[in-house]
Design an enzyme around this catalytic site. Sequence first.
Site, PDB file in Angstrom:
ATOM      1  N   TYR A 130      -8.785  17.355  -2.804  1.00  0.00           N
ATOM      2  CA  TYR A 130     -10.108  16.803  -3.032  1.00  0.00           C
ATOM      3  C   TYR A 130     -10.993  17.129  -1.830  1.00  0.00           C
ATOM      4  O   TYR A 130     -10.611  16.877  -0.695  1.00  0.00           O
ATOM      5  CB  TYR A 130     -10.047  15.286  -3.238  1.00  0.00           C
ATOM      6  CG  TYR A 130     -11.390  14.772  -3.684  1.00  0.00           C
ATOM      7  CD1 TYR A 130     -11.692  14.653  -5.032  1.00  0.00           C
ATOM      8  CD2 TYR A 130     -12.398  14.486  -2.762  1.00  0.00           C
ATOM      9  CE1 TYR A 130     -12.943  14.244  -5.460  1.00  0.00           C
ATOM     10  CE2 TYR A 130     -13.654  14.090  -3.179  1.00  0.00           C
ATOM     11  CZ  TYR A 130     -13.922  13.970  -4.525  1.00  0.00           C
ATOM     12  OH  TYR A 130     -15.170  13.583  -4.943  1.00  0.00           O
ATOM     13  N   ASN A 143     -14.824   9.306  -1.034  1.00  0.00           N
ATOM     14  CA  ASN A 143     -15.464   7.988  -0.932  1.00  0.00           C
ATOM     15  C   ASN A 143     -14.575   6.920  -1.574  1.00  0.00           C
ATOM     16  O   ASN A 143     -13.448   7.194  -1.982  1.00  0.00           O
ATOM     17  CB  ASN A 143     -16.870   8.024  -1.564  1.00  0.00           C
ATOM     18  CG  ASN A 143     -16.823   8.300  -3.068  1.00  0.00           C
ATOM     19  OD1 ASN A 143     -15.768   8.179  -3.706  1.00  0.00           O
ATOM     20  ND2 ASN A 143     -17.941   8.697  -3.628  1.00  0.00           N
ATOM     21  N   SER A 182     -12.546   6.980  11.828  1.00  0.00           N
ATOM     22  CA  SER A 182     -11.944   7.728  12.932  1.00  0.00           C
ATOM     23  C   SER A 182     -11.851   6.909  14.226  1.00  0.00           C
ATOM     24  O   SER A 182     -12.560   5.926  14.399  1.00  0.00           O
ATOM     25  CB  SER A 182     -12.767   8.995  13.181  1.00  0.00           C
ATOM     26  OG  SER A 182     -12.041   9.891  13.977  1.00  0.00           O
ATOM     27  N   GLN A 217     -16.148  11.153  18.570  1.00  0.00           N
ATOM     28  CA  GLN A 217     -15.635  10.367  17.441  1.00  0.00           C
ATOM     29  C   GLN A 217     -16.661   9.352  16.968  1.00  0.00           C
ATOM     30  O   GLN A 217     -16.784   9.091  15.774  1.00  0.00           O
ATOM     31  CB  GLN A 217     -14.322   9.669  17.809  1.00  0.00           C
ATOM     32  CG  GLN A 217     -13.169  10.632  17.979  1.00  0.00           C
ATOM     33  CD  GLN A 217     -13.118  11.662  16.869  1.00  0.00           C
ATOM     34  OE1 GLN A 217     -12.805  11.349  15.741  1.00  0.00           O
ATOM     35  NE2 GLN A 217     -13.477  12.923  17.176  1.00  0.00           N
ATOM     36  N   HIS A 240     -18.983  10.131  13.989  1.00  0.00           N
ATOM     37  CA  HIS A 240     -18.504  10.253  12.606  1.00  0.00           C
ATOM     38  C   HIS A 240     -19.063   9.163  11.697  1.00  0.00           C
ATOM     39  O   HIS A 240     -19.350   9.385  10.526  1.00  0.00           O
ATOM     40  CB  HIS A 240     -16.970  10.158  12.553  1.00  0.00           C
ATOM     41  CG  HIS A 240     -16.283  11.482  12.695  1.00  0.00           C
ATOM     42  ND1 HIS A 240     -16.458  12.486  11.797  1.00  0.00           N
ATOM     43  CD2 HIS A 240     -15.423  11.962  13.633  1.00  0.00           C
ATOM     44  CE1 HIS A 240     -15.734  13.542  12.165  1.00  0.00           C
ATOM     45  NE2 HIS A 240     -15.100  13.248  13.283  1.00  0.00           N
ATOM     46  N   GLU A 265      -5.639   7.007  16.413  1.00  0.00           N
ATOM     47  CA  GLU A 265      -5.571   8.277  15.687  1.00  0.00           C
ATOM     48  C   GLU A 265      -5.540   9.450  16.691  1.00  0.00           C
ATOM     49  O   GLU A 265      -4.672  10.302  16.630  1.00  0.00           O
ATOM     50  CB  GLU A 265      -6.805   8.373  14.782  1.00  0.00           C
ATOM     51  CG  GLU A 265      -6.844   9.610  13.914  1.00  0.00           C
ATOM     52  CD  GLU A 265      -8.200   9.771  13.224  1.00  0.00           C
ATOM     53  OE1 GLU A 265      -9.189   9.126  13.644  1.00  0.00           O
ATOM     54  OE2 GLU A 265      -8.268  10.568  12.281  1.00  0.00           O
ATOM     55  N   HIS A 266      -6.514   9.465  17.604  1.00  0.00           N
ATOM     56  CA  HIS A 266      -6.577  10.490  18.661  1.00  0.00           C
ATOM     57  C   HIS A 266      -6.386   9.821  20.011  1.00  0.00           C
ATOM     58  O   HIS A 266      -7.054   8.828  20.294  1.00  0.00           O
ATOM     59  CB  HIS A 266      -7.940  11.187  18.675  1.00  0.00           C
ATOM     60  CG  HIS A 266      -8.328  11.796  17.376  1.00  0.00           C
ATOM     61  ND1 HIS A 266      -9.233  11.196  16.515  1.00  0.00           N
ATOM     62  CD2 HIS A 266      -7.957  12.952  16.775  1.00  0.00           C
ATOM     63  CE1 HIS A 266      -9.390  11.959  15.444  1.00  0.00           C
ATOM     64  NE2 HIS A 266      -8.628  13.026  15.556  1.00  0.00           N
ATOM     65  N   ASP A 270      -9.547  19.166  16.251  1.00  0.00           N
ATOM     66  CA  ASP A 270     -10.191  19.115  14.924  1.00  0.00           C
ATOM     67  C   ASP A 270     -10.271  20.489  14.289  1.00  0.00           C
ATOM     68  O   ASP A 270     -10.171  20.621  13.072  1.00  0.00           O
ATOM     69  CB  ASP A 270     -11.623  18.586  15.048  1.00  0.00           C
ATOM     70  CG  ASP A 270     -11.677  17.079  15.062  1.00  0.00           C
ATOM     71  OD1 ASP A 270     -10.643  16.449  14.772  1.00  0.00           O
ATOM     72  OD2 ASP A 270     -12.748  16.529  15.362  1.00  0.00           O
ATOM     73  N   GLU A 327      30.646  -5.284  -7.290  1.00  0.00           N
ATOM     74  CA  GLU A 327      29.252  -5.379  -7.721  1.00  0.00           C
ATOM     75  C   GLU A 327      29.130  -5.694  -9.212  1.00  0.00           C
ATOM     76  O   GLU A 327      28.020  -5.762  -9.743  1.00  0.00           O
ATOM     77  CB  GLU A 327      28.518  -4.069  -7.389  1.00  0.00           C
ATOM     78  CG  GLU A 327      28.353  -3.863  -5.885  1.00  0.00           C
ATOM     79  CD  GLU A 327      27.464  -2.673  -5.508  1.00  0.00           C
ATOM     80  OE1 GLU A 327      27.163  -1.846  -6.392  1.00  0.00           O
ATOM     81  OE2 GLU A 327      27.081  -2.587  -4.330  1.00  0.00           O
ATOM     82  N   HIS A 332      30.755   1.860 -13.845  1.00  0.00           N
ATOM     83  CA  HIS A 332      30.844   2.722 -12.664  1.00  0.00           C
ATOM     84  C   HIS A 332      32.319   2.969 -12.318  1.00  0.00           C
ATOM     85  O   HIS A 332      32.738   4.096 -12.070  1.00  0.00           O
ATOM     86  CB  HIS A 332      30.128   2.080 -11.466  1.00  0.00           C
ATOM     87  CG  HIS A 332      28.629   2.230 -11.479  1.00  0.00           C
ATOM     88  ND1 HIS A 332      27.841   1.708 -12.469  1.00  0.00           N
ATOM     89  CD2 HIS A 332      27.784   2.852 -10.615  1.00  0.00           C
ATOM     90  CE1 HIS A 332      26.552   1.995 -12.211  1.00  0.00           C
ATOM     91  NE2 HIS A 332      26.500   2.692 -11.083  1.00  0.00           N
TER      92      HIS A 332
END
Lengths: 430, 430
Positions: free
Chosen positions: A130, A215, A238, A260, A263, A328-329, A362, A416, A421
């Site tokens: 996407y 979005n 971010s 950052q 953003h 994140e960074h 990036d 069990e 089984h």
Amino acid sequence: MINIVKLDDKNKNYYTDNLKSRAEAVQKDVVIAVEKILENVKENGDKAVIEYTNKFDSNTINSSNIKITKEEIEKAYTVVEREFIDAIKLSKENVWFYHEKQKQKSWMVTKEDGIMLGQQIRALDTVGIYVPGGTAAYPSSVIMNTIPAKVAGVKKVVMVTPPSKDGTINPNILVAADIAGVDEIYKVGGAQGVAALAYGTESIPKVDKIVGPGNIYVAMAKRSVYGFVDIDMIAGPSEILVISDETGDPKYIAADLMSQAEHDVLASSILVTTSSELAIKVKEELEVQVKALSRKDIITASLKDYGAIFVVENMKEAIELSNLIAPEHLEVMVKEPFSILGELKNAGSIFLGKYAPEPLGDYMAGPNHVLPTSGSAKFFSPLSVDDYIKKSSFIYYSQEGLKKVKDPIVKIAETEGLTAHANSIKVRFE
Amino acid sequence: MINIVKLDDKNKNYYTDNLKSRAEAVQKDVVIAVEKILENVKENGDKAVIEYTNKFDSNTINSSNIKITKEEIEKAYTVVEREFIDAIKLSKENVWFYHEKQKQKSWMVTKEDGIMLGQQIRALDTVGIYVPGGTAAYPSSVIMNTIPAKVAGVKKVVMVTPPSKDGTINPNILVAADIAGVDEIYKVGGAQGVAALAYGTESIPKVDKIVGPGNIYVAMAKRSVYGFVDIDMIAGPSEILVISDETGDPKYIAADLMSQAEHDVLASSILVTTSSELAIKVKEELEVQVKALSRKDIITASLKDYGAIFVVENMKEAIELSNLIAPEHLEVMVKEPFSILGELKNAGSIFLGKYAPEPLGDYMAGPNHVLPTSGSAKFFSPLSVDDYIKKSSFIYYSQEGLKKVKDPIVKIAETEGLTAHANSIKVRFE
């Protein structure tokens, strides 16, 4: 503008909670709208996809022009700058180089009695990417989402992206998609784009996994189809956290914090430093540099609401705070950056030294820029080749091998209460 | 009882859709109830956890006995069979051996100009394991969820499980947990157990990831806390698909089909064979063997609703159908099983030959028994060590290295309208 804060236990928790609170909440009315779109596309395929696209994006789209043609790609190359094309090609090369190193191999081991055990690694068959339209259209994002799929060996990468009102797609995006190796591109966005990839339509192939940012409608649609197909993480706003001692350059640090902050007003930029002198200088630099930047208003709001400069007693405290926030960074601008790398437990991507600013990651260095946000680096990882593969285990046993473990298997199965089984083992030795 | 079907395009799609339809749908009233529980536990911690446990499970639980003690573990050992303990120990050993092979290593590469790029692999810090109570309490599930965490290097594994009415936990579960290396066990189940692990309480530590099967409340609670912590796949009803030619043993095949059918009336057991003679013999064997099995009614219902014997023209068709269905467990009982392994694209775990029945994989062979269901083997993988690690990338650049890519970075940043990104590079060369 940004605040300078002396770290204590109270504000430590305030900041980590504050950052987490930015993560996307499920919005009820969006969920209802999205479910309706998903169902309609599942039921009516192309017809629904085109209706929504005509309504939300462009009334020029029909089933014969929904797929981008070779001619449209060729035309895009003629209007895009030569330097941009070269930059994207270099980016691709570096991203490919790094992701190649992530490739796992299938393996097999043998044990006594001819037993063989193994793990097969295979690429996913088809992946959907996407790509948002309008101002949030980032060619670098096309590179970062597509290359690991191609390195993994995914056969078909299908991109969907909403058209502009006149029915066209941003030429920078088309060129980046072509360079990255995207196989098919369709002019459809929103929840209907996600639905088309998840269920398939007459024109658009069904995929195994959907990746890429979008979005709130796109995010909710991905959440809804998860399990029916795979999806990537839902990305939040971010973040950057810079750790610095007195050797940090205030000019560089201020510039990186703002890279950052620009953003999103929800983005978070934090400096943690052992030097109160540096703290003051960075604040001054921010005030000077911001004036020349086109996204000044976003930057100022973001730094005010989610930015902070923490002054701490020592490097140990700085590392602890960073591990708690799990950014994140993470930029490490201290005298010997490698000396603390082993202690940085939670971060998406770590930038070491003065000459590794976040935007290098990036666009150009090679590691992926799709990274965990909102503290999720404690358990999530950067997008990687591993996200485009699947594994199967396999087991081969000889009669002799099975005989040796017959009794313990029957014992556990019967404990069990699973007698069929146990029966499956027993019939082989009757 | 099971139907013998000649494969055609129509019933091919019917069966794949039918299997997918079993995947758990989101139930609105459950979601509302679960959200309330999550919020209450987040707000009130232990108090809420104990209130719910008293209400739903056992009114004997309070904050001083919610944690399992050493004495309770020791007592469990005294009431459990010696053979069961040995069997679980052997299972642990084999599961550990296999998962050790999955461990990924951190790595680093160097490039020209002193550039260094790498990927750090780290274990998650704390993991929560949900273990159901009552009749669905499977010690083998404790082994399969815990061992990969321990192999990965997870520091703390916390288990939650609902107590019986008298406030005790199934001793087989306690012994398996102790052998697997679970660090802490709490007597709490349901959505409140998931909430306690996600948010932490005064008694129960917050974890980074929650794994393990549970009822619809547990599944919905896991879905809700996803993103705040990580979770594993939401597992659907069990499946087995057997591919066989005329060399297959009908007795073994019938027994193996029933070993999955006994799990659940929604379980799916499918034979795909090139031999119509074998098809008939397997059906006969099912009718004979089922009579002696304790879960006869479940098996009969499951085979009728979601079971099938497909007769196909040739091995190619069998493989295609298997790849389309993407079964959780895939048994290959053909003359030369390894000869088709490379063509089996979608399956959780593949069992090769006559002496690799599915229960061998459930308990003893080593590969994990937590596997993708409902066709998700097309994109999901068996539970593995990879599910208990996280990655960070790292980047070190020299001034010289950055200088060489300065212009392409600025070009992409400016094309994307991100001037503060460009600024962060530019300030370093002013």
